[in-house]
Motif scaffolding. Structure first.
Motif, mmCIF file in Angstrom:
data_model
loop_
_atom_site.group_PDB
_atom_site.id
_atom_site.type_symbol
_atom_site.label_atom_id
_atom_site.label_comp_id
_atom_site.label_asym_id
_atom_site.label_seq_id
_atom_site.Cartn_x
_atom_site.Cartn_y
_atom_site.Cartn_z
ATOM 1 N N LYS A 1 -19.833 -22.823 -9.918
ATOM 2 C CA LYS A 1 -19.695 -23.504 -8.636
ATOM 3 C C LYS A 1 -19.202 -22.495 -7.592
ATOM 4 O O LYS A 1 -18.589 -21.479 -7.944
ATOM 5 N N PRO A 2 -19.433 -22.756 -6.313
ATOM 6 C CA PRO A 2 -18.938 -21.830 -5.284
ATOM 7 C C PRO A 2 -17.441 -21.556 -5.384
ATOM 8 O O PRO A 2 -16.980 -20.462 -5.050
ATOM 9 N N SER A 3 -16.662 -22.522 -5.863
ATOM 10 C CA SER A 3 -15.210 -22.339 -5.969
ATOM 11 C C SER A 3 -14.836 -21.202 -6.904
ATOM 12 O O SER A 3 -13.768 -20.591 -6.756
ATOM 13 N N LEU A 4 -15.686 -20.895 -7.880
ATOM 14 C CA LEU A 4 -15.392 -19.779 -8.794
ATOM 15 C C LEU A 4 -15.340 -18.467 -8.014
ATOM 16 O O LEU A 4 -14.424 -17.658 -8.203
ATOM 17 N N ALA A 5 -16.309 -18.258 -7.137
ATOM 18 C CA ALA A 5 -16.319 -17.037 -6.331
ATOM 19 C C ALA A 5 -15.185 -17.032 -5.314
ATOM 20 O O ALA A 5 -14.617 -15.977 -5.005
ATOM 21 N N VAL A 6 -14.841 -18.210 -4.807
ATOM 22 C CA VAL A 6 -13.705 -18.290 -3.871
ATOM 23 C C VAL A 6 -12.451 -17.783 -4.552
ATOM 24 O O VAL A 6 -11.712 -16.944 -4.006
ATOM 25 N N LEU A 7 -12.186 -18.270 -5.760
ATOM 26 C CA LEU A 7 -11.003 -17.818 -6.484
ATOM 27 C C LEU A 7 -11.087 -16.315 -6.776
ATOM 28 O O LEU A 7 -10.116 -15.574 -6.581
ATOM 29 N N GLY A 8 -12.248 -15.864 -7.234
ATOM 30 C CA GLY A 8 -12.391 -14.451 -7.561
ATOM 31 C C GLY A 8 -12.168 -13.528 -6.384
ATOM 32 O O GLY A 8 -11.736 -12.373 -6.564
ATOM 33 N N SER A 9 -12.421 -14.009 -5.183
ATOM 34 C CA SER A 9 -12.272 -13.168 -4.001
ATOM 35 C C SER A 9 -10.824 -12.792 -3.706
ATOM 36 O O SER A 9 -10.555 -11.885 -2.911
ATOM 37 N N TYR A 10 -9.883 -13.458 -4.361
ATOM 38 C CA TYR A 10 -8.465 -13.173 -4.139
ATOM 39 C C TYR A 10 -7.934 -12.034 -5.020
ATOM 40 O O TYR A 10 -6.826 -11.549 -4.808
ATOM 41 N N ALA A 11 -8.686 -11.667 -6.046
ATOM 42 C CA ALA A 11 -8.201 -10.637 -6.981
ATOM 43 C C ALA A 11 -8.200 -9.264 -6.343
ATOM 44 O O ALA A 11 -9.174 -8.873 -5.677
ATOM 45 N N GLY A 12 -7.121 -8.527 -6.529
ATOM 46 C CA GLY A 12 -7.020 -7.173 -5.991
ATOM 47 C C GLY A 12 -7.973 -6.224 -6.670
ATOM 48 O O GLY A 12 -8.360 -6.417 -7.821
ATOM 49 N N GLU A 13 -8.374 -5.194 -5.952
ATOM 50 C CA GLU A 13 -9.322 -4.200 -6.507
ATOM 51 C C GLU A 13 -8.617 -3.319 -7.521
ATOM 52 O O GLU A 13 -7.458 -3.007 -7.383
#
Length: 446
Positions: free
Chosen positions: A434-446
């Motif tokens: 779901k789009p929410s999976l990518a939303v959450l992933g976007s918060y992870a630091g590089e």
């Protein structure tokens, strides 16, 4: 400040967490693996008058599809996965350990690491071996030594590959269920002609999928059926109404497990998780809120102050007035679980817990049951904004795990609840992020 450069998302400024901050999703073995045939839950699901809406069956077939699921998690940017090891698989019969099942979990951990994902393991997530319940379950003194023996075996086999271990999931759930069940019975008596509505109201106040109405209707039949399976008409499973003695027995089991883990793997950070509500008192409700917080959190402090971290699990708030607990405000948005949509609760709980618990804090569960994924994305953004404010203020929050990685078996509610970041087709088992999976992933630091 433990987050770095801002990025623009949805027209708003959003900051990634710093590298090393755990951004992940969580599952529990029984809810996703399937065919957990030696567990107490499996046995109860098969009873003719079961309180379960449906049996777990193959669940999400995660036992066979874990590689795909972990890959989807990693590809979305998440860097951590919290999952549980199933005691009933490891020790299907008393004293007989299954090396093949242990090898399975070794492969799951290796898969996480191959994808750059930190495995965070829970050793008991509600389900227990059927044989344990037949020997008195979570009110029996012997369970402490049985649990320690199981934990010792797992850590001897897998401990070198782990950095974080939760001994017990929501160790306080038994007392919460006892209080809710008592309230439900009173409500049902007061509203006998409308008991279904009363049951729905009660179920929305506890952070686990329960069918109190069905339990009441089936009580006289279930007692005899449980006696046939477990030798006890009211088996003491982990998610049962707990006595005060049983409540402390769980804490002693945690303490024994913590000692075993540190003796075998001193490098591992160990803690447990608690189900915590944002308890808000309106005028006159302060004594009720204070008593509830003591029951939900404060009285456990002597048993957890020696832990490395506390797993904070929060989904909503609870309001109290001069006569006790109040329903959600008029017109409030409710989730499929009848919880109020209130992502601000997480920040409030983290700040309150940090006043008394001085180890690290990890959000081990936080989420929303909804078929509308835009509401899930909004929930994540608002909840994580609160987490970032806590980190900026110096609170030792080290990670956030969303519940859940995929739509799964929500205990007595069956498969009707949509908590997942990934949809699972119930017929084909096909996964759809779901789009929410990518939303959450976007918060992870590089």
């Amino acid at each position: 400040m433990d987050f770095d450069v801002s990025i623009i998302k949805g027209g708003l400024s959003m900051q990634k967490f710093a590298k090393g901050f755990l951004v992940g999703a969580a599952t529990a073995a029984h809810q996703v693996e399937g065919n957990n045939i030696h567990s107490d839950y499996w046995a109860q699901e098969q009873l003719p008058h079961s309180s379960f809406a449906e049996p777990s069956g193959i669940a999400c077939d995660h036992y066979n599809r874990y590689e795909e699921d972990i890959r989807l998690l990693a590809e979305a940017g998440l860097n951590a996965y919290r999952f549980s090891i199933e005691w009933a698989r490891i020790e299907p019969e008393e004293g007989k350990f299954d090396a093949g099942e242990m090898e399975h979990y070794r492969r799951v951990i290796a898969c996480c690491k191959a994808h750059g994902v930190e495995p965070v393991v829970t050793l008991l997530h509600f389900t227990s071996p059927r044989w344990l319940i037949a020997k008195g379950g979570w009110e029996a003194e012997s369970t402490i030594s049985y649990f320690k023996r199981y934990v010792t075996y797992v850590m001897e086999q897998l401990g070198d590959a782990l950095h974080y271990v939760c001994t017990i999931n929501e160790a306080n759930m038994g007392l919460q269920l006892a209080a809710i069940s008592k309230r439900f019975r009173l409500m049902a008596e007061q509203a006998a002609r409308n008991a279904a509505a009363a049951g729905k109201s009660a179920e929305g106040t506890v952070q686990v999928g329960m069918n109190f109405q069905k339990m009441m209707e089936n009580m006289k039949y279930a007692a005899a059926e449980n006696a046939g399976v477990f030798g006890d008409p009211q088996p003491k499973i982990f998610v049962s109404e707990r006595t005060p003695e049983g409540d402390l027995l769980v804490m002693r089991a945690h303490t024994a497990a913590r000692e075993a883990i540190r003796a075998i793997c001193p490098h591992v950070k160990v803690g447990l998780t608690l189900s915590l509500h944002d308890l808000q008192a309106q005028s006159g409700g302060e004594p009720f809120a204070e008593a509830a917080w003591n029951e939900e959190f404060t009285h456990y402090l002597p048993y957890i102050q020696g832990d490395d971290f506390l797993g904070v699990q929060n989904y909503t708030r609870t309001l109290y007035g001069p006569t006790g607990q109040l329903p959600a405000p008029e017109g409030a948005e409710l989730t499929q679980m009848d919880y109020e949509f209130y992502p601000q609760a997480l920040e409030h709980v983290l700040r309150k817990v940090a006043k008394d618990f001085h180890g690290d804090l990890i959000v081990t569960e936080n989420g929303i049951a909804t078929a509308d994924d835009t509401r899930r994305a909004a929930f994540i953004e608002q909840a994580l904004a609160g987490v970032q404010r806590c980190v900026a203020d110096g609170l030792p929050v080290k990670g956030y795990f969303h519940w859940s990685l995929m739509d799964n078996f929500e205990w007595q509610k069956g498969f009707a609840m949509n908590f997942g970041l990934i949809a699972v087709d119930r017929t084909t088992m096909a996964r759809t992020p779901k789009p929410s999976l990518a939303v959450l992933g976007s918060y992870a630091g590089e």
